[in-house]
Scaffold this active site. Structure first.
Site, mmCIF file in Angstrom:
data_model
loop_
_atom_site.group_PDB
_atom_site.id
_atom_site.type_symbol
_atom_site.label_atom_id
_atom_site.label_comp_id
_atom_site.label_asym_id
_atom_site.label_seq_id
_atom_site.Cartn_x
_atom_site.Cartn_y
_atom_site.Cartn_z
ATOM 1 N N ASP A 222 0.830 -1.198 0.000
ATOM 2 C CA ASP A 222 0.000 0.000 0.000
ATOM 3 C C ASP A 222 0.872 1.259 0.000
ATOM 4 O OD1 ASP A 222 -2.769 1.104 0.387
ATOM 5 O OD2 ASP A 222 -1.836 1.912 2.203
ATOM 6 N N GLU B 125 1.275 -0.093 -4.941
ATOM 7 C CA GLU B 125 0.341 1.014 -5.116
ATOM 8 C C GLU B 125 1.151 2.296 -5.040
ATOM 9 O OE1 GLU B 125 -3.620 3.165 -3.286
ATOM 10 O OE2 GLU B 125 -2.040 2.431 -1.968
#
Length: 528
Positions: free
Chosen positions: A195, A249
């Site tokens: 993330d 990401e």
């Protein structure tokens, strides 16, 4: 011998666990519920699932504030339930990818609880404290610095104050994350989705960010100089342990930024927000982004149009649950263009966005924070609600409808978010029984991709835009495939011309709804 990495061969499916299926009767999706739906995923044809965070968490940010990296939140089951899901997936030929948030931890994590207000803590340097905070702003609005009550210092958080950034300039932090990776590899996972990986603070507190048109430009708090070296070490460590899929990401839509993080030494893929997060539909822009990725991407792109962090594609592109013609065309593009497809749960059902009617019905911290900021700035309640809805990520997070009944088969008690009547009518059971449903088109196109080497591995030999028609050919050494997708009217003359050209001399085709067609040929012999 096929040496193509397994992750290039499969369609991935994102599972936002709280809203997937409730198996323990508390209104929240969980691993027991997911276990009951594995046959559904296998029938759909997906080859991998990505599961959003399920770790113990105060749920300030829907689980992206982790208080224990090596456990399952009891609300989602236990480690035994997780292992049964992994085993069930593997038995069906489905790989399992998990979210790993290494930029920050929850303020309830033992490391931070020990470091909080305690300069002598062994964990103090796991985080970033300062006497003089700079001007960096949180991505959830407001300052990125929060004061301690007794020390006079401030700690750093790129997101909510309860999501405390780790100090990646400290080698011990990197060592701790390696232990986390080892733990989940031992549980049988097949990959990690990292993330906001370009947000890591690797070089400490740098200069103030500049202001531009009333907005802060995040020049110094993200994409810091030391990130690439830190990620190369992390990725090398994971790859030394086996064949794992590494997804990054990257908080950017700029291909020049995205490409920095994708290489054989870094991430296998990065999420292409330049393609996936477009707010309105524009065939010409879709094409220009495909062409740009073809020319500039440092590896295979990802192909997605919805996620738990954005409005659903159907709502964003101006359709509704009764008119999904454009969704069918986007589906064809997603599963035939060059890249790794990621389907967000419910896209195969044509679900539209949840939309709150009052601030009390907003569940996402980002929306709630923007509401309060707008109120503090003097806006009216209605104006603040409009701002909140623009920033809220609730739209795609409502529970899935599996069947008929009061709670649409998601649960037998009231779910954590509402399910409205429109959503119930689109339930999975009804669509599986309807041969003409969008669900069946997803299944058919996934099956076609799974059976066609050129759709999984082929390079573009042609990529063109004619009016509102995107058409291309892809080929391997043994096979070629021709694809034409009509984003305009079915009777559009250029569409007829392109279709006629592709079909000339050969009737072997795959056609759906007069919006897209696909033809493949192997050694000169066409196959449908």
């Amino acid at each position: 011998m096929n040496t193509t990495p397994w992750w290039q061969e499969c369609v991935c499916y994102q599972i936002y666990l709280p809203s997937f299926c409730d198996g323990n009767h508390d209104g929240l999706g969980d691993f027991p519920g997911l276990l009951t739906r594995l046959d559904y995923l296998a029938e759909l044809g997906v080859g991998a699932i990505w599961i959003t965070p399920f770790y113990p968490s105060p749920l300030v940010d829907n689980g992206y504030d982790i208080s224990d990296y090596c456990a399952v939140d009891p609300r989602f089951g236990d480690m035994g339930a997780f292992r049964r899901v992994v085993a069930g997936c593997h038995a069906r030929g489905i790989r399992v990818i998990i979210d790993l948030v290494v930029n920050h931890v929850s303020s309830e994590h033992p490391w931070f609880k020990d470091a909080w207000n305690n300069p002598a803590s062994r964990y103090r340097d796991y985080f970033i404290f300062t006497d003089q905070p700079n001007n960096w702003q949180s991505f959830f609005s407001g300052s990125a610095w929060t004061a301690e009550p007794d020390t006079g210092q401030y700690y750093y958080h790129k997101f909510a104050p309860q999501q405390v950034d780790l100090n990646w300039a400290n080698p011990q932090v990197e060592q701790e994350i390696r232990h986390v990776v080892d733990f989940w590899i031992a549980q049988g996972v097949d990959g990690f989705r990292f993330d906001v990986i370009n947000f890591l603070t690797t070089d400490g507190i740098l200069a103030d960010n500049p202001e531009e048109n009333g907005e802060q430009r995040h020049d110094h708090d993200i994409n810091q100089p030391g990130i690439i070296d830190a990620l190369e070490r992390l990725c090398r460590y994971v790859r030394q342990r086996g064949d794992f899929f590494l997804i990054g990401e990257i908080g950017s839509e700029d291909l020049n930024v995205l490409r920095r993080y994708q290489s054989p030494q870094l991430m296998d893929v990065v999420f292409n927000f330049n393609l996936g997060s477009q707010k309105t539909f524009d065939a010409a822009r879709l094409f220009s982004e495909l062409e740009a990725m073809r020319q500039q991407q440092s590896g295979l792109p990802t192909l997605f149009f919805s996620s738990h962090d954005m409005s659903r594609m159907i709502s964003r592109f101006g359709e509704n649950d009764r008119d999904v013609a454009r969704a069918r065309a986007v589906l064809a593009l997603q599963l035939t263009a060059s890249g790794v497809p990621f389907i967000f749960q419910g896209e195969e059902l044509g679900l539209t966005d949840y939309r709150a009617q009052s601030v009390d019905c907003i569940f996402d911290i980002q929306g709630r924070t923007h509401y309060q900021t707008a109120i503090d700035a003097g806006m009216s309640a209605d104006e603040a609600l409009a701002v909140a809805l623009e920033h809220s990520r609730d739209g795609s997070r409502a529970p899935l409808p599996w069947g008929e009944g009061t709670y649409a088969g998601f649960s037998d008690v009231a779910p954590w978010m509402p399910i409205d009547a429109r959503t119930q009518a689109l339930n999975a059971a009804a669509q599986q029984q309807d041969a003409g449903s969008l669900w069946h088109e997803y299944r058919q196109l996934i099956a076609l991709r799974n059976a066609t080497d050129a759709l999984r591995q082929g390079r573009y030999s042609t990529l063109e835009l004619t009016h509102s028609c995107i058409w291309f050919s892809r080929e391997t050494a043994e096979e070629q495939v021709w694809v034409a997708i009509n984003f305009g009217e079915p009777v559009l003359n250029p569409w007829r011309d392109i279709a006629a050209d592709i079909l000339s001399g050969d009737d072997a085709t795959w056609i759906a709804k007069n919006q897209f067609l696909i033809k493949r040929s192997r050694h000169g012999k066409a196959q449908s």
